[in-house]
Design an enzyme around this catalytic site. Structure first.
Site, short mmCIF file in Angstrom:
data_model
loop_
_atom_site.label_atom_id
_atom_site.label_comp_id
_atom_site.label_asym_id
_atom_site.label_seq_id
_atom_site.Cartn_x
_atom_site.Cartn_y
_atom_site.Cartn_z
N TYR A 117 -1.64 -8.25 -21.52
CA TYR A 117 -2.55 -6.84 -21.62
C TYR A 117 -1.34 -6.01 -22.28
O TYR A 117 -0.67 -5.49 -22.08
CB TYR A 117 -2.78 -6.32 -20.19
CG TYR A 117 -3.45 -5.70 -20.28
CD1 TYR A 117 -5.07 -5.05 -20.53
CD2 TYR A 117 -3.17 -3.71 -20.49
CE1 TYR A 117 -5.57 -3.80 -20.50
CE2 TYR A 117 -3.60 -2.62 -20.50
CZ TYR A 117 -4.88 -3.08 -20.71
OH TYR A 117 -5.35 -1.61 -20.75
N GLU A 205 -7.11 -1.15 -26.64
CA GLU A 205 -7.26 -2.13 -25.66
C GLU A 205 -7.19 -3.19 -26.39
O GLU A 205 -7.90 -3.93 -27.21
CB GLU A 205 -8.13 -1.80 -23.82
CG GLU A 205 -7.82 -2.73 -23.32
CD GLU A 205 -8.57 -2.05 -21.52
OE1 GLU A 205 -10.41 -2.57 -21.92
OE2 GLU A 205 -7.58 -2.12 -20.59
#
Ligand code: ADP
Ligand code: MG
Length: 399
Positions: A117, A205
């Site tokens: 992530y 993101e």
């Protein structure tokens, strides 16, 4: 402002962030063509909507179909694209009503060794951007944050210097990257940060960032939100906007210079000034009601804006009463009263209207409203207004 995954990936590629090769298409036949052009054994068809969770999301028309699917032939790509286009995808982020898919991304399938992530946001406490990283990628980061906060790393970014080499090394170590991974991170991470800073992002993101078969990093997903306040220096944003993904009333409000956010209550609010709008909503809640929207008509609202504001409020079928709360500071209450009367007369009202005016020329303003003979419930102060509108709304609901 939000953009689609395929747009975000194109933007990231400009900065040197590695992304899979792919093409966004709007028809099933074009998906087959895109597959052929990619010239790969495996591709992935991905629904393009302004919401994540597509891999686990399902279609209203066919619950077995997901929003991200692996395909291995042009025919397969065509079939899967056909099953997504024009259909409604429901994910954890869309709400139960889901979103219509108008475009799919056909991109090269990749070998995934690990899913990481990576995210960038502005950290208001630190007053600078922060790079958030975790080895636990691919899944909802919120769940990781709640259960294993120690598995999430925060790296503050100096907006002038960008990401520094020692920070890259530190992150590579924390993410457990090998030599090939660290070498790739030395290009990938600073490029992400440059894109975030340059493009005035409020969120960037990449979940997942994958470690591919050869150990290098690749942005498999991409989500970018821009800071609307910077729109004036990014004229290209106009082309990237997808009005289909935005709340129609919010688009109309923006065009009229109104700040409007739709909410799920039933009391429409028309207020001048963001602070006053917030406290009006608080008071409505305090007295047992629920606001249907946030609406700030600004300091210099004129007849045109007030009329458009009413039109937007009344077009929401949830709205059962409207509260107008105006403080005439720069503006005179008489001007507002005239605008209210004109808007009321041109639109007609099918729900109760409570008006609270205060400020410059308030007595004359109130008198205008009274003399208009219109069905307006006058309120003396903010609490009185909130009580009256909640009562009117309850009466309307039970009638
Ligand atoms: P979302 O976050 O909306 O579910 P993602 O783009 O993250 O969508 O895709 C979901 C999952 O699908 C990824 O975690 C990955 O496992 C897989 N996936 C996505 N794109 C590819 C690709 N190009 N090649 C292989 N697998 C992919
Ligand atoms: Mg994702």
């Amino acid at each position: 402002m939000k953009i689609h995954e395929y747009q975000a990936k194109a933007l990231l590629a400009r900065y040197g962030v590695e992304v899979p090769r792919g093409e966004a298409v709007e028809s099933a036949a074009a998906a087959a063509e895109a597959f052929r052009r990619l010239n790969v054994a495996h591709a992935v068809v991905k629904a393009q909507i302004h919401a994540g969770g597509r891999g686990k999301g399902t279609f209203v028309e066919n619950p077995a179909q997901r929003g991200v699917q692996l395909v291995d032939s042009p025919g397969d790509a065509e079939k899967v694209a056909g099953a997504m286009l024009g259909k409604t995808l429901v994910t954890a982020q869309t709400g139960p009503q889901g979103r219509m898919v108008r475009r799919v991304l056909v991109e090269a399938g990749c070998v995934i060794r690990r899913e990481l992530y990576l995210g960038l946001v502005v950290d208001r406490n630190r007053g600078k951007p922060v790079l958030i990283a975790s080895a636990e990628g691919g899944v909802e980061i919120e769940t990781v944050a709640a259960r294993h906060p120690e598995a999430i790393f925060h790296e503050p970014i100096d907006p002038w210097a960008g990401l520094r080499n020692f920070q890259v090394r530190k992150l590579a170590k924390k993410l457990g990257l090998d030599a090939a991974g660290e070498k790739s991170a030395a290009v990938f991470l600073p490029a992400l940060v440059r894109c975030f800073l340059d493009q005035d992002c409020s969120l960037l993101e990449i979940n997942p960032t994958v470690v591919t078969g050869d150990g290098t990093l690749l942005a498999l997903d991409a989500k970018i939100n821009f800071d609307d306040n910077a729109a004036y220096r990014h004229p290209e944003w106009t082309d990237w906007r997808d009005l289909n993904e935005e709340e129609p009333a919010e688009v109309r409000a923006q065009a009229a210079g109104l700040s409007y956010v739709k909410l799920d209550g039933n009391i429409g609010c028309l207020v001048n000034g963001a602070g006053l709008a917030m406290s009006t909503m608080d008071l409505i809640m305090l007295h047992g009601g629920k606001p249907a929207n946030f609406l700030d008509v600004g300091g210099g609202a004129d007849v045109r804006q007030v009329t458009e504001a009413f039109r937007i409020l009344l077009s929401d079928s949830n709205v059962q009463a409207v509260l107008v709360n105006i403080f005439g500071g720069i503006m005179r209450c008489t001007t507002i009263a005239e605008a209210l009367i004109a808007a009321y007369q041109s639109l007609g009202f099918h729900v109760p209207l409570v008006v609270r005016l205060e400020g410059t020329e308030v007595a004359a303003g109130r008198e205008l409203l009274e003399k208009s003979g219109l069905n307006i419930i006058a309120a003396n102060d903010l609490t009185d207004a909130a009580r009256k509108v909640v009562a009117a709304c309850n009466a309307a609901a039970s009638a």
